[in-house]
Design a protein around this motif. Structure first.
Motif, PDB file in Angstrom:
ATOM      1  N   THR A 199      11.397  14.827  -9.751  1.00 47.83           N
ATOM      2  CA  THR A 199      11.607  13.994  -8.561  1.00 47.83           C
ATOM      3  C   THR A 199      13.076  13.636  -8.415  1.00 47.83           C
ATOM      4  OG1 THR A 199       9.390  13.062  -8.674  1.00 47.83           O
ATOM      5  CG2 THR A 199      11.012  11.821  -7.452  1.00 47.83           C
TER       6      THR A 199
ATOM      7  N   SER B 188      15.244  16.836  -7.532  1.00 47.46           N
ATOM      8  CA  SER B 188      14.889  17.626  -6.356  1.00 47.46           C
ATOM      9  C   SER B 188      15.875  17.356  -5.218  1.00 47.46           C
ATOM     10  CB  SER B 188      13.468  17.301  -5.895  1.00 47.46           C
ATOM     11  OG  SER B 188      13.409  16.020  -5.335  1.00 47.46           O
ATOM     12  N   PRO B 189      16.005  18.312  -4.281  1.00 48.59           N
ATOM     13  CA  PRO B 189      16.912  18.096  -3.159  1.00 48.59           C
ATOM     14  C   PRO B 189      16.441  16.982  -2.215  1.00 48.59           C
ATOM     15  CG  PRO B 189      15.936  20.286  -3.053  1.00 48.59           C
ATOM     16  CD  PRO B 189      15.445  19.637  -4.300  1.00 48.59           C
ATOM     17  N   GLU B 190      15.156  16.724  -2.165  1.00 47.92           N
ATOM     18  CA  GLU B 190      14.607  15.656  -1.336  1.00 47.92           C
ATOM     19  C   GLU B 190      13.722  14.751  -2.198  1.00 47.92           C
ATOM     20  OE1 GLU B 190      12.784  16.890   2.255  1.00 47.92           O
ATOM     21  OE2 GLU B 190      14.168  18.552   2.531  1.00 47.92           O
TER      22      GLU B 190
ATOM     23  N   TRP C 129      12.889  11.628  -1.935  1.00 49.43           N
ATOM     24  CA  TRP C 129      12.001  10.714  -1.212  1.00 49.43           C
ATOM     25  C   TRP C 129      10.693  11.382  -0.856  1.00 49.43           C
ATOM     26  CZ3 TRP C 129      13.027   6.004  -2.013  1.00 49.43           C
ATOM     27  CH2 TRP C 129      14.328   5.563  -2.135  1.00 49.43           C
ATOM     28  N   ARG C 130      10.745  12.668  -0.494  1.00 55.19           N
ATOM     29  CA  ARG C 130       9.516  13.385  -0.161  1.00 55.19           C
ATOM     30  C   ARG C 130       8.636  13.540  -1.393  1.00 55.19           C
ATOM     31  NH1 ARG C 130       9.389  18.663   3.439  1.00 55.19           N
ATOM     32  NH2 ARG C 130       9.723  17.041   4.976  1.00 55.19           N
ATOM     33  N   SER C 131       9.256  13.775  -2.534  1.00 57.84           N
ATOM     34  CA  SER C 131       8.489  13.893  -3.780  1.00 57.84           C
ATOM     35  C   SER C 131       7.877  12.558  -4.178  1.00 57.84           C
ATOM     36  CB  SER C 131       9.395  14.406  -4.886  1.00 57.84           C
ATOM     37  OG  SER C 131       8.713  14.435  -6.105  1.00 57.84           O
TER      38      SER C 131
ATOM     39  N   GLN D 235       3.996  13.751   1.622  1.00 60.60           N
ATOM     40  CA  GLN D 235       4.149  14.229   2.987  1.00 60.60           C
ATOM     41  C   GLN D 235       3.568  13.220   3.966  1.00 60.60           C
ATOM     42  OE1 GLN D 235       2.185  17.969   2.879  1.00 60.60           O
ATOM     43  NE2 GLN D 235       3.672  18.900   1.506  1.00 60.60           N
TER      44      GLN D 235
END
Length: 54
Positions: free
Chosen positions: A4, A7-9, A11-13, A17
């Motif tokens: 987490t 990762s590049p994103e 917040w999404r992890s 979704q």
């Protein structure tokens, strides 16, 4: 948790979704709820077996 943070994103992890909402925070809340229920049952009834009714 490491994936987490790296990762590049992140917040999404963490939050999941938009449609499913099955991120890490969701599963953490489910785990806390489940463990607190089990702890309350152990405290009140003195064990993991459900109380028997006669």
């Amino acid at each position: 948790m490491i994936s987490t943070l790296t990762s590049p994103e992140p917040w999404r992890s963490l939050f999941g979704q938009e449609q499913m909402g099955d991120g890490l925070l969701y599963w953490l809340l489910i785990a806390i709820f489940t463990l607190s229920n089990n702890l309350m049952r152990i405290t009140l009834f003195g064990g993991l077996e459900p109380p028997t009714s006669y």
